[in-house]
Design a protein around this motif. Structure first.
Motif, mmCIF file in Angstrom:
data_model
loop_
_atom_site.group_PDB
_atom_site.id
_atom_site.type_symbol
_atom_site.label_atom_id
_atom_site.label_comp_id
_atom_site.label_asym_id
_atom_site.label_seq_id
_atom_site.Cartn_x
_atom_site.Cartn_y
_atom_site.Cartn_z
ATOM 1 N N VAL A 165 0.677 -1.369 0.020
ATOM 2 C CA VAL A 165 0.007 0.014 0.140
ATOM 3 C C VAL A 165 0.876 1.312 0.009
ATOM 4 C CG1 VAL A 165 -1.721 1.126 1.321
ATOM 5 C CG2 VAL A 165 -1.888 -1.098 1.013
ATOM 6 N N LEU A 166 2.009 1.285 0.687
ATOM 7 C CA LEU A 166 3.063 2.055 0.903
ATOM 8 C C LEU A 166 4.336 1.595 0.154
ATOM 9 C CD1 LEU A 166 1.951 3.929 4.285
ATOM 10 C CD2 LEU A 166 1.536 4.471 2.056
ATOM 11 N N ARG A 167 5.306 2.641 -0.061
ATOM 12 C CA ARG A 167 6.690 2.096 -0.062
ATOM 13 C C ARG A 167 7.704 3.102 0.525
ATOM 14 N NH1 ARG A 167 5.450 3.380 -5.415
ATOM 15 N NH2 ARG A 167 6.639 5.061 -6.204
ATOM 16 N N ARG A 168 8.827 2.636 0.780
ATOM 17 C CA ARG A 168 9.839 3.497 1.443
ATOM 18 C C ARG A 168 11.001 3.806 0.375
ATOM 19 N NH1 ARG A 168 9.730 0.114 6.595
ATOM 20 N NH2 ARG A 168 8.700 1.632 8.063
ATOM 21 N N GLU A 169 11.228 4.991 0.274
ATOM 22 C CA GLU A 169 12.366 5.472 -0.643
ATOM 23 C C GLU A 169 13.133 6.245 -0.424
ATOM 24 O OE1 GLU A 169 10.174 7.629 -3.905
ATOM 25 O OE2 GLU A 169 9.361 5.670 -4.801
ATOM 26 N N ALA A 170 14.276 6.457 -0.834
ATOM 27 C CA ALA A 170 15.264 7.574 -0.260
ATOM 28 C C ALA A 170 14.831 8.861 -0.728
ATOM 29 C CB ALA A 170 16.637 7.166 -1.013
ATOM 30 N N SER A 171 15.080 9.887 0.120
ATOM 31 C CA SER A 171 14.634 11.071 -0.292
ATOM 32 C C SER A 171 15.511 11.438 -1.362
ATOM 33 C CB SER A 171 14.984 11.969 1.207
ATOM 34 O OG SER A 171 15.024 13.500 0.727
ATOM 35 N N GLN A 172 14.653 12.411 -2.123
ATOM 36 C CA GLN A 172 15.309 12.926 -3.321
ATOM 37 C C GLN A 172 16.376 14.279 -2.945
ATOM 38 O OE1 GLN A 172 15.331 11.710 -6.639
ATOM 39 N NE2 GLN A 172 14.621 10.206 -5.585
ATOM 40 N N THR A 173 16.066 14.789 -1.765
ATOM 41 C CA THR A 173 16.523 15.905 -1.332
ATOM 42 C C THR A 173 17.767 15.601 -0.490
ATOM 43 O OG1 THR A 173 15.344 16.370 0.548
ATOM 44 C CG2 THR A 173 14.734 17.548 -1.697
ATOM 45 N N ASP A 174 17.668 14.509 0.315
ATOM 46 C CA ASP A 174 18.669 14.128 1.344
ATOM 47 C C ASP A 174 18.665 12.444 1.452
ATOM 48 O OD1 ASP A 174 20.303 13.094 3.352
ATOM 49 O OD2 ASP A 174 19.411 14.621 5.039
ATOM 50 N N ALA A 175 19.823 11.885 0.704
ATOM 51 C CA ALA A 175 19.697 10.398 0.535
ATOM 52 C C ALA A 175 19.768 9.648 1.949
ATOM 53 C CB ALA A 175 20.629 10.007 -0.290
ATOM 54 N N ARG A 176 20.123 10.271 2.804
ATOM 55 C CA ARG A 176 20.188 9.823 4.161
ATOM 56 C C ARG A 176 18.720 9.593 4.679
ATOM 57 N NH1 ARG A 176 24.054 14.099 6.692
ATOM 58 N NH2 ARG A 176 22.425 15.135 5.615
ATOM 59 N N ARG A 177 17.654 10.231 4.222
ATOM 60 C CA ARG A 177 16.465 10.260 4.827
ATOM 61 C C ARG A 177 15.589 9.304 4.064
ATOM 62 N NH1 ARG A 177 13.464 15.976 5.247
ATOM 63 N NH2 ARG A 177 12.299 14.781 3.598
ATOM 64 N N ILE A 178 14.810 8.965 4.769
ATOM 65 C CA ILE A 178 13.755 7.630 3.934
ATOM 66 C C ILE A 178 12.404 8.532 3.991
ATOM 67 C CG2 ILE A 178 12.660 5.477 4.292
ATOM 68 C CD1 ILE A 178 15.303 5.267 3.519
ATOM 69 N N VAL A 179 11.749 8.126 3.008
ATOM 70 C CA VAL A 179 10.484 9.109 2.792
ATOM 71 C C VAL A 179 9.503 7.829 2.364
ATOM 72 C CG1 VAL A 179 11.034 11.083 2.131
ATOM 73 C CG2 VAL A 179 10.796 9.599 0.330
ATOM 74 N N VAL A 180 8.167 8.032 2.670
ATOM 75 C CA VAL A 180 7.060 6.898 2.512
ATOM 76 C C VAL A 180 6.257 7.699 1.181
ATOM 77 C CG1 VAL A 180 5.079 6.241 3.494
ATOM 78 C CG2 VAL A 180 7.014 6.897 5.042
ATOM 79 N N VAL A 181 5.888 6.739 0.298
ATOM 80 C CA VAL A 181 5.289 7.187 -0.773
ATOM 81 C C VAL A 181 3.991 5.997 -1.221
ATOM 82 C CG1 VAL A 181 5.577 7.357 -3.367
ATOM 83 C CG2 VAL A 181 7.274 7.764 -1.835
ATOM 84 N N MET A 182 2.893 6.677 -1.585
ATOM 85 C CA MET A 182 1.947 5.893 -1.899
ATOM 86 C C MET A 182 2.208 4.943 -2.962
ATOM 87 S SD MET A 182 -2.222 7.033 -1.851
ATOM 88 C CE MET A 182 -1.782 8.221 -0.762
ATOM 89 N N THR A 183 1.801 3.858 -3.159
ATOM 90 C CA THR A 183 1.726 2.828 -4.281
ATOM 91 C C THR A 183 0.427 2.972 -4.932
ATOM 92 O OG1 THR A 183 0.813 1.064 -3.427
ATOM 93 C CG2 THR A 183 3.261 1.063 -2.905
ATOM 94 N N GLU A 184 0.465 2.472 -6.096
ATOM 95 C CA GLU A 184 -0.769 2.379 -7.023
ATOM 96 C C GLU A 184 -2.017 1.470 -6.161
ATOM 97 O OE1 GLU A 184 -2.497 0.375 -11.259
ATOM 98 O OE2 GLU A 184 -0.194 0.988 -11.009
ATOM 99 N N VAL A 185 -1.545 0.511 -5.383
ATOM 100 C CA VAL A 185 -2.501 -0.214 -4.742
ATOM 101 C C VAL A 185 -2.838 1.086 -3.547
ATOM 102 C CG1 VAL A 185 -2.786 -1.955 -2.860
ATOM 103 C CG2 VAL A 185 -1.350 -2.439 -4.878
ATOM 104 N N GLY A 186 -2.406 1.471 -3.048
ATOM 105 C CA GLY A 186 -2.877 2.660 -2.063
ATOM 106 C C GLY A 186 -3.534 3.730 -2.639
ATOM 107 N N GLN A 187 -3.204 4.076 -3.976
ATOM 108 C CA GLN A 187 -4.135 5.318 -4.560
ATOM 109 C C GLN A 187 -5.541 4.599 -4.689
ATOM 110 O OE1 GLN A 187 -1.498 6.138 -7.858
ATOM 111 N NE2 GLN A 187 -0.358 7.572 -6.420
#
Length: 175
Positions: free
Chosen positions: A100-122
């Motif tokens: 439903v969600l996925r974790r990705e490296a931040s585009q602004t700071d690769a040390r940070r992990i961000v949460v993104v909605m997947t197609e299933v989540g949408q």
């Protein structure tokens, strides 16, 4: 030269009348009870995502609301939902496991992990919106169109005023 002071008329709050303001208050209490039971979320889970919990929907909604402002972190989700960061992390991890969600490296700071909605989540979010609109449509299905239009305008106005009063009195509460 004389200075002329002009006064803008102030809008006085409506005096609680003996019938209508208390009626609104009682209706708000009834609506709060129904909303507290999370009926729309429960219906969405039954039809679209058996096995999910209401906390999953809360996290999904937090991600939806936070995304326009930029990257979403677990800490941001925890703050928005007013839950412990470890609880937010566990729910996010479960949702990642369910795709439903996925974790990705931040585009602004690769040390940070961000949460993104997947197609299933949408898709799940779309189902929740569809459930809500179906319920509202069912409620107003036998109303004249003019009543629906007038209620929509008045309800938006009421909620806008409610938010404004609340935010002016509770400075520590994030929107």
């Amino acid at each position: 030269m004389s200075d002329v002071l002009t006064k803008t008329p102030s809008v006085e709050p409506a005096e609680p009348d003996c019938e209508n303001v208390p009626r609104i208050g009682r209706s708000m209490a009834r609506m709060r009870l129904m909303t507290g039971r999370r009926l729309i979320g429960r219906l969405a889970i039954q039809s679209a995502a058996p096995g999910l919990e209401l906390s999953h929907l809360d996290v999904l909604d937090a991600v939806r609301r936070a995304q326009p402002a930029g990257e979403v972190t677990v800490g941001m989700i925890a703050e928005m939902l007013r839950i412990d960061p470890s609880r937010a992390s566990r729910v996010v991890a479960d949702m990642v496991g369910r795709n439903v969600l996925r974790r990705e490296a931040s585009q602004t700071d690769a040390r940070r992990i961000v949460v993104v909605m997947t197609e299933v989540g949408q898709d799940l979010l779309a189902e929740i919106v569809a459930q809500k609109l179906a319920i509202i449509s069912e409620i107003v299905s036998d109303w004249p169109q003019e009543d629906v239009e007038r209620f929509a305008a008045l309800f938006e106005r009421f909620i806008g005023g409610y938010e404004a009063v609340f935010l002016s009195r509770d400075k520590d509460t994030p929107g």
